[in-house]
Write an enzyme that holds these catalytic residues in place. Structure first.
Site, mmCIF file in Angstrom:
data_model
loop_
_atom_site.group_PDB
_atom_site.id
_atom_site.type_symbol
_atom_site.label_atom_id
_atom_site.label_comp_id
_atom_site.label_asym_id
_atom_site.label_seq_id
_atom_site.Cartn_x
_atom_site.Cartn_y
_atom_site.Cartn_z
ATOM 1 N N GLU A 22 -9.497 3.950 -7.123
ATOM 2 C CA GLU A 22 -8.927 4.973 -6.233
ATOM 3 C C GLU A 22 -8.486 6.188 -7.036
ATOM 4 O OE1 GLU A 22 -6.940 2.802 -2.420
ATOM 5 O OE2 GLU A 22 -5.727 2.805 -4.232
ATOM 6 N N GLU A 82 0.815 -1.215 0.000
ATOM 7 C CA GLU A 82 0.000 0.000 0.000
ATOM 8 C C GLU A 82 0.851 1.267 0.000
ATOM 9 O OE1 GLU A 82 -3.182 0.415 -0.504
ATOM 10 O OE2 GLU A 82 -3.752 -1.698 -0.450
ATOM 11 N N PRO A 85 -15.660 -1.866 17.621
ATOM 12 C CA PRO A 85 -15.987 -3.216 18.086
ATOM 13 C C PRO A 85 -17.438 -3.408 18.521
ATOM 14 C CG PRO A 85 -14.666 -2.072 19.718
ATOM 15 C CD PRO A 85 -14.689 -1.200 18.497
ATOM 16 N N GLU A 112 0.094 3.750 -3.104
ATOM 17 C CA GLU A 112 -0.542 5.036 -2.841
ATOM 18 C C GLU A 112 0.410 6.220 -2.921
ATOM 19 O OE1 GLU A 112 -3.097 5.096 0.575
ATOM 20 O OE2 GLU A 112 -4.426 3.610 -0.338
ATOM 21 N N GLU A 165 -7.787 0.540 -9.288
ATOM 22 C CA GLU A 165 -8.572 1.172 -10.344
ATOM 23 C C GLU A 165 -9.646 2.113 -9.792
ATOM 24 O OE1 GLU A 165 -9.852 -0.895 -14.185
ATOM 25 O OE2 GLU A 165 -11.652 -0.980 -12.927
#
Length: 171
Positions: free
Chosen positions: A132, A82, A104, A86, A130
């Site tokens: 993003e 990532e 939670p 990114e 694709e």
């Protein structure tokens, strides 16, 4: 405990679950999510951030680079991928800062926040997903901290990463 799938999509699964509390059965709606990873990446007291529109809140957010895990995927491997996808950066290794459950009360999503060690620009930049459209930028840590305090940065994982970085710098 019985569980009935209500919706199964590419990001999460919604189930209705019977739970017993004090010998009485109650229904709970629970979201199963594979989790995610966020990366604190800093060079020279500047933090690498991304801007993107988040459809659920219809706002452009400022966040640390992050992404969703595939079921069974190692969080560290996801973080390495990532960061490159990114931002176009890579690092020699990552150190776990914190892991936590996001909400939670109704969701099992767990996030891992890592610190990128020795980040550098990648020789090979992996393509963004694709679906993003995000843009990375560097911001001085103190300016990022000010954006947390004045609520310009409202993403929880990013707030945790920035507060960690500020506390670590002051030690």
């Amino acid at each position: 405990m019985t569980e009935k799938v209500i919706y199964e999509g590419p990001i999460f699964t919604l189930v209705k679950e019977d739970v017993t509390i004090k010998n009485k059965v109650y229904q709970r709606d629970i979201i199963h999510h594979p989790g995610g990873v966020g990366i604190l990446c800093m060079i020279d007291h500047k933090i690498l951030l991304v801007k993107q529109v988040r459809q659920a809140i219809d706002l452009e957010t400022i966040e640390i680079p992050a992404g969703k895990l595939e079921y069974g995927e190692d969080p560290l491997e996801c973080g390495m991928r990532e960061l490159n996808e990114e931002t176009g950066y890579v690092c020699s290794s990552m150190r776990l800062i914190q892991s936590f459950y996001t909400t939670p009360g109704f969701c099992d999503e767990k996030l891992w926040i890592y610190e990128a060690i020795d980040p550098i620009e990648a020789k090979e930049h992996l393509p963004q997903d694709e679906d993003e459209d995000l843009h990375s930028f560097w911001l001085p840590l103190e300016e990022a901290y000010s954006k947390v305090l004045n609520q310009e940065i409202t993403d929880a994982k990013t707030i945790i990463a920035i507060l960690y970085a500020v506390a670590a710098r002051r030690e």
